[in-house]
Design a protein around this motif. Structure first.
Motif, PDB file in Angstrom:
ATOM      1  N   VAL A   1       0.845  -1.194   0.000  1.00 18.46           N
ATOM      2  CA  VAL A   1       0.000   0.000   0.000  1.00 18.46           C
ATOM      3  C   VAL A   1       0.882   1.245   0.000  1.00 18.46           C
ATOM      4  O   VAL A   1       1.997   1.241   0.524  1.00 18.46           O
ATOM      5  CB  VAL A   1      -0.942   0.033   1.224  1.00 18.46           C
ATOM      6  N   ASP A   2       0.373   2.311  -0.608  1.00 22.30           N
ATOM      7  CA  ASP A   2       0.949   3.647  -0.474  1.00 22.30           C
ATOM      8  C   ASP A   2       0.026   4.406   0.472  1.00 22.30           C
ATOM      9  O   ASP A   2      -1.202   4.252   0.405  1.00 22.30           O
ATOM     10  CB  ASP A   2       1.042   4.342  -1.834  1.00 22.30           C
ATOM     11  N   ILE A   3       0.596   5.206   1.344  1.00 23.57           N
ATOM     12  CA  ILE A   3      -0.191   5.747   2.458  1.00 23.57           C
ATOM     13  C   ILE A   3      -0.141   7.267   2.540  1.00 23.57           C
ATOM     14  O   ILE A   3       0.774   7.908   2.040  1.00 23.57           O
ATOM     15  CB  ILE A   3       0.265   5.140   3.802  1.00 23.57           C
ATOM     16  N   PHE A   4      -1.172   7.822   3.189  1.00 26.65           N
ATOM     17  CA  PHE A   4      -1.315   9.257   3.401  1.00 26.65           C
ATOM     18  C   PHE A   4      -1.052   9.521   4.882  1.00 26.65           C
ATOM     19  O   PHE A   4      -1.730   8.964   5.752  1.00 26.65           O
ATOM     20  CB  PHE A   4      -2.744   9.653   3.021  1.00 26.65           C
ATOM     21  N   LEU A   5      -0.078  10.354   5.171  1.00 27.85           N
ATOM     22  CA  LEU A   5       0.283  10.647   6.555  1.00 27.85           C
ATOM     23  C   LEU A   5      -0.651  11.720   7.107  1.00 27.85           C
ATOM     24  O   LEU A   5      -0.265  12.866   7.328  1.00 27.85           O
ATOM     25  CB  LEU A   5       1.754  11.073   6.632  1.00 27.85           C
ATOM     26  N   PHE A   6      -1.881  11.313   7.317  1.00 26.43           N
ATOM     27  CA  PHE A   6      -2.933  12.258   7.701  1.00 26.43           C
ATOM     28  C   PHE A   6      -3.996  11.499   8.483  1.00 26.43           C
ATOM     29  O   PHE A   6      -4.325  10.355   8.163  1.00 26.43           O
ATOM     30  CB  PHE A   6      -3.531  12.888   6.432  1.00 26.43           C
ATOM     31  N   GLU A   7      -4.514  12.138   9.519  1.00 33.14           N
ATOM     32  CA  GLU A   7      -5.575  11.507  10.299  1.00 33.14           C
ATOM     33  C   GLU A   7      -6.894  11.514   9.527  1.00 33.14           C
ATOM     34  O   GLU A   7      -7.115  12.403   8.715  1.00 33.14           O
ATOM     35  CB  GLU A   7      -5.729  12.242  11.633  1.00 33.14           C
TER      36      GLU A   7
END
Length: 350
Positions: free
Chosen positions: A53-59
């Protein structure tokens, strides 16, 4: 028995479609990280599954200020699904704690600060053994209309900000990939994007992220008609499209270090103050203008038609689908099938 021979590049799914366009007043709720991971891990076609997976560093997915212990827990959660992490998105926009890359000195410091936090997390995931490859993704965090008030001056500021950010990436052993999308000021055409990349001139630490849906709009010249690569009366004639894509990729392929497989119906939309941007489509959308399995080759092969092997992984990006569509397992199986076709056509065995 699978007849799919190639095992590179690895196939990833993006987690941010669970967040982008979700969670704000009047919008659908966010889809949590666990659900996105489960949908990804459960997808299977011909015995092949997503590799990562590629991820978003965000809540609510991942807090940019996560502690090392938090990151260890997240890494263990992802590994338990049989997945790894590839590229990560740093939240560099003003509403997320960042600032415009062409803004005031304070705003630009915030931008670089968020890049540093993103690089720290990316490096930590590498250290934890969950992230064998990938980049940290950025953009200019500013709109086209604002940029257009002073194109030369604003591009100069973006270049200076990106240089500082690239130095930060270098210190963490990371690379930044600037996303080519028509809504980001100074990056909203292929020529403006090239100006920025060449202006920074740190190819080891700052490159280009090509998204098939967004780069298609570079060809059409949305938000920068002066740089369109097809005539105004373009009717999707194959020879005209082929010529335009060859010109586009000749210019940007040498800079490309991260690649998103996607579909687009060539429509654009804007919302509130958000500049017009491209509409991702489902992999199977009959209105999609791209032949995904064929057109990925413009980016994954060189001018002589040879597979470049530049990306150890490729990622599907499909933002702003309705939650009802995203919660269907078949959606992700269809996407995985399209990704496998891309790898069959333009990948390699290692």
């Amino acid at each position: 028995m699978s007849e799919h021979i190639n095992n590179y590049p690895k196939l990833h799914n993006a987690m941010w479609p669970g967040l982008v366009g979700k969670g704000s007043p009047g919008a659908e709720p966010c889809i949590d990280l666990d659900t996105m991971l489960n949908l990804t891990a459960q997808a299977e076609v011909d015995g092949i599954k997503f590799d990562g997976v590629d991820i978003f560093l965000f809540e609510p997915h991942i807090n940019i200020d996560s502690s090392d212990d938090d990151l260890k827990r997240i890494a263990e959660k992802i590994a338990a699904k049989g997945l790894v992490v590839g590229s990560v998105v740093a939240p560099i926009w003003p509403p997320t704690g960042g600032g415009s890359a062409m803004g005031s000195e304070e705003e630009r410091k915030k931008f670089v600060g968020q890049v540093a936090k993103g690089c720290r997390i990316a490096a930590k995931f590498r250290e934890l053994g969950i992230r064998p490859y990938g980049v940290v993704r950025i953009d200019s965090a500013c709109g086209v209309t604002e940029w257009d008030k002073d194109p030369k001056g604003n591009t100069k500021k973006i270049i200076a900000t990106f240089k500082e950010a690239a130095k930060v990436a270098r210190d963490y052993g990371e690379r930044l990939a600037a996303e080519g999308e028509i809504c980001w000021g100074g990056m909203h055409s292929w020529k403006y994007m090239l100006q920025v990349l060449e202006g920074v001139n740190m190819p080891k630490y700052l490159g280009f992220q090509a998204d098939m849906a967004h780069t298609l709009l570079y060809v059409l010249g949305y938000n920068a008609p002066e740089h369109r690569l097809v005539p105004a009366n373009f009717r999707w004639e194959p020879e005209v499209f082929h010529k335009a894509m060859k010109k586009l990729t000749k210019a940007l392929r040498p800079w490309t270090i991260d690649f998103h497989v996607a579909q687009n119906d060539a429509t654009v939309k804007g919302s509130g103050e958000h500049e017009k941007t491209g509409k991702h489509c489902m992999a199977t959308d009959p209105n999609g203008k791209l032949n995904i399995a064929r057109d990925a080759g413009y980016w994954m092969r060189d001018e002589q038609g040879r597979v470049t092997k530049k990306f150890k992984h490729i990622c599907w990006d499909g933002c702003m689908f309705p939650n009802e569509v995203m919660m269907r397992q078949q959606t992700w199986n269809d996407i995985l099938a399209a990704m496998i076709q891309v790898r069959d056509n333009h990948g390699w065995k290692a």
